[in-house]
Design a protein around this motif. Structure first.
Motif, PDB file in Angstrom:
ATOM      1  N   VAL A 129      24.219 -42.498 -72.675  1.00  0.00           N
ATOM      2  CA  VAL A 129      23.605 -42.014 -71.431  1.00  0.00           C
ATOM      3  C   VAL A 129      24.554 -42.367 -70.290  1.00  0.00           C
ATOM      4  N   ILE A 130      25.085 -41.348 -69.611  1.00  0.00           N
ATOM      5  CA  ILE A 130      26.091 -41.609 -68.577  1.00  0.00           C
ATOM      6  C   ILE A 130      25.828 -40.754 -67.333  1.00  0.00           C
ATOM      7  N   ALA A 131      26.560 -41.060 -66.276  1.00  0.00           N
ATOM      8  CA  ALA A 131      26.565 -40.225 -65.065  1.00  0.00           C
ATOM      9  C   ALA A 131      27.809 -39.336 -65.126  1.00  0.00           C
ATOM     10  N   PHE A 132      28.022 -38.548 -64.075  1.00  0.00           N
ATOM     11  CA  PHE A 132      29.234 -37.720 -63.987  1.00  0.00           C
ATOM     12  C   PHE A 132      29.837 -38.003 -62.622  1.00  0.00           C
ATOM     13  N   ARG A 133      30.616 -39.103 -62.577  1.00  0.00           N
ATOM     14  CA  ARG A 133      31.023 -39.596 -61.274  1.00  0.00           C
ATOM     15  C   ARG A 133      32.505 -39.907 -61.176  1.00  0.00           C
ATOM     16  N   ASP A 134      33.110 -40.306 -62.334  1.00  0.00           N
ATOM     17  CA  ASP A 134      34.502 -40.737 -62.259  1.00  0.00           C
ATOM     18  C   ASP A 134      35.274 -40.370 -63.532  1.00  0.00           C
ATOM     19  N   ILE A 135      36.534 -40.754 -63.566  1.00  0.00           N
ATOM     20  CA  ILE A 135      37.412 -40.405 -64.693  1.00  0.00           C
ATOM     21  C   ILE A 135      36.884 -41.013 -65.991  1.00  0.00           C
ATOM     22  N   VAL A 239      23.793 -36.643 -69.907  1.00  0.00           N
ATOM     23  CA  VAL A 239      24.511 -36.794 -68.638  1.00  0.00           C
ATOM     24  C   VAL A 239      23.496 -36.672 -67.508  1.00  0.00           C
ATOM     25  N   MET A 240      23.370 -37.731 -66.724  1.00  0.00           N
ATOM     26  CA  MET A 240      22.428 -37.734 -65.596  1.00  0.00           C
ATOM     27  C   MET A 240      23.126 -37.248 -64.339  1.00  0.00           C
ATOM     28  N   THR A 241      22.657 -36.147 -63.794  1.00  0.00           N
ATOM     29  CA  THR A 241      23.206 -35.646 -62.526  1.00  0.00           C
ATOM     30  C   THR A 241      22.044 -35.372 -61.578  1.00  0.00           C
TER      31      THR A 241
END
Length: 408
Positions: A129-135, A239-241
């Motif tokens: 479970v992740i965000a979409f924020r960086d490399i 992916v949490m956006t």
């Protein structure tokens, strides 16, 4: 001025807002400060907007770098990458980094950006479970695409659709889950959102609208997403956006005045006259910011004030949005909802997949939504920003700039 006698400028945050401000400062006063930058990520400054093309495979890491490490050296800037500041002592004007570096400042620039909002449902801390924020997030997604099949993106806004498109391009089965009944509701009206959904479905994306996530299911790794109605879909990657929150913990801990974000005046100065702030971490006249155009303007104003050439004031302007999904042309600007007394000019051509809607208030355009044919977007945006009287052009307005110029 010797290095020892130069005032010290410390920048907390090595992202686009902070480095753009430093660039503006260097244009005006290249030798004024001894500059030190602390960044949480172990890289130079890169273009966060291009993370979507990086994920999709259209760009490389080198393509998205704005300020590689050599740039800092060339400009005499000390960079501490991968070493975030963890405390600010305003009384003694000292910042302290995670690795233990202590540094005194004469001026401090906060550019701490924002943090992704992770919906606190059961299972939100599971691996996968992740965000979409960086490399780092992009690298996690690319690794998941190599070994797994099912991706679920929670959030049907701009960022969510870009993440979904990138994962689809990497060969994953992608479902976008959105709590609202239409996509990108902050930028699009319902008609344009329907066209967008149809176009993205044709590419292979799946959508669940009006869907409320109740739980993320799994043990050692995420396995599925369960909804309030009891249904669930398989997920190897979630992916949490679902939006961002200004990153103000450091400013709050330092006792700076914060509301939803760090409160600044028209010069981007905080309530402490030695401390400035720019970007997604600031609140100016009740507004917060997530798009690049207003942040570039903030950087210009703040850079001028740090350079001692401070006659500029930051003024909020209408903003425009473009979707970065291959083959989908979408543009929205200004107030596309309209208010009392406003009128809509609408052009629909379903066969060609074209939809245009202009919101008119009195003799002026106040908002625009374009789908399928966006070439006149910047022109409409100019009309909105400059409050141009369009009375004489009204009947030709929907057909674009070229026709209006002929008619004039």
């Amino acid at each position: 001025m010797t290095a020892a006698s130069k005032p010290s400028l410390v920048v907390i945050g090595n992202g686009m807002a902070g480095m753009r401000t430093v660039e503006e400062l260097l244009k005006l006063a290249p030798d004024l400060y001894d500059i030190t930058v602390f960044g949480a990520e172990p890289h130079g400054n890169y273009n966060r907007i291009l993370l979507s093309p990086l994920l999709a495979g259209d760009k490389s890491m080198d393509d998205i770098m704005l300020n590689p490490r050599e740039w800092y050296v060339e400009n005499g800037i000390t960079l501490h990458a991968g070493d975030p500041v963890i405390s600010i002592d305003r009384q003694h004007r000292i910042v302290r980094s995670q690795s233990g570096i202590e540094l005194r400042y004469d001026r401090l620039l906060l550019a701490t950006g924002s943090r992704p909002f992770i919906i606190p449902v059961p299972g939100h801390q599971l691996p996968g479970v992740i965000a979409f924020r960086d490399i780092q997030d992009v690298e996690t997604m690319l690794a998941a695409a190599r070994d797994h099949r099912h991706a679920v993106v929670i959030g049907g806004g701009l960022l969510g659709l870009e993440a979904a498109n990138g994962l689809l391009r990497q060969g994953m089965d992608v479902t976008v889950v959105h709590v609202m009944d239409s996509l990108m509701e902050r930028q699009l009206d319902k008609s344009a959102a329907i066209l967008l959904k149809k176009a993205l479905e044709q590419k292979g994306l799946r959508f669940l609208l009006n869907a409320q996530t109740a739980e993320i299911v799994g043990g050692q790794q995420v396995k599925a997403v369960r909804f309030k109605d009891g249904s669930e879909i398989p997920a190897d990657l979630v992916v949490m956006t679902a939006g961002v929150r200004p990153n103000i913990a450091l400013a709050q801990q330092a006792g700076l005045h914060c509301d939803r974000a760090i409160v600044v005046d028209d010069t981007l100065q905080t309530y402490d006259p030695r401390i400035y702030a720019v970007g997604e971490c600031v609140q100016h006249r009740m507004a917060t910011f997530g798009l690049v155009a207003p942040i570039w303007e903030q950087a210009r104003v703040c850079g001028a004030h740090l350079a001692g050439a401070g006659h500029r004031r930051y003024v909020q302007q209408a903003t425009a949005t473009k979707l970065k999904v291959t083959g989908v042309d979408l543009y929205s600007a200004g107030d596309f909802i309209g208010g009392e007394g406003s009128e809509d000019l609408v052009l629909r051509d379903p066969r060609r997949g074209i939809y245009k809607r202009l919101v008119i208030s009195g003799p002026r355009v106040v908002g625009a939504v374009l789908y399928g044919d966006v070439k006149d977007g910047p022109w409409y945006f100019e009309l909105i920003q400059n409050k141009v009287d369009i009375s004489a052009l009204r009947s030709q307005l929907l057909f674009g700039q070229a026709l209006c110029v002929q008619a004039a």
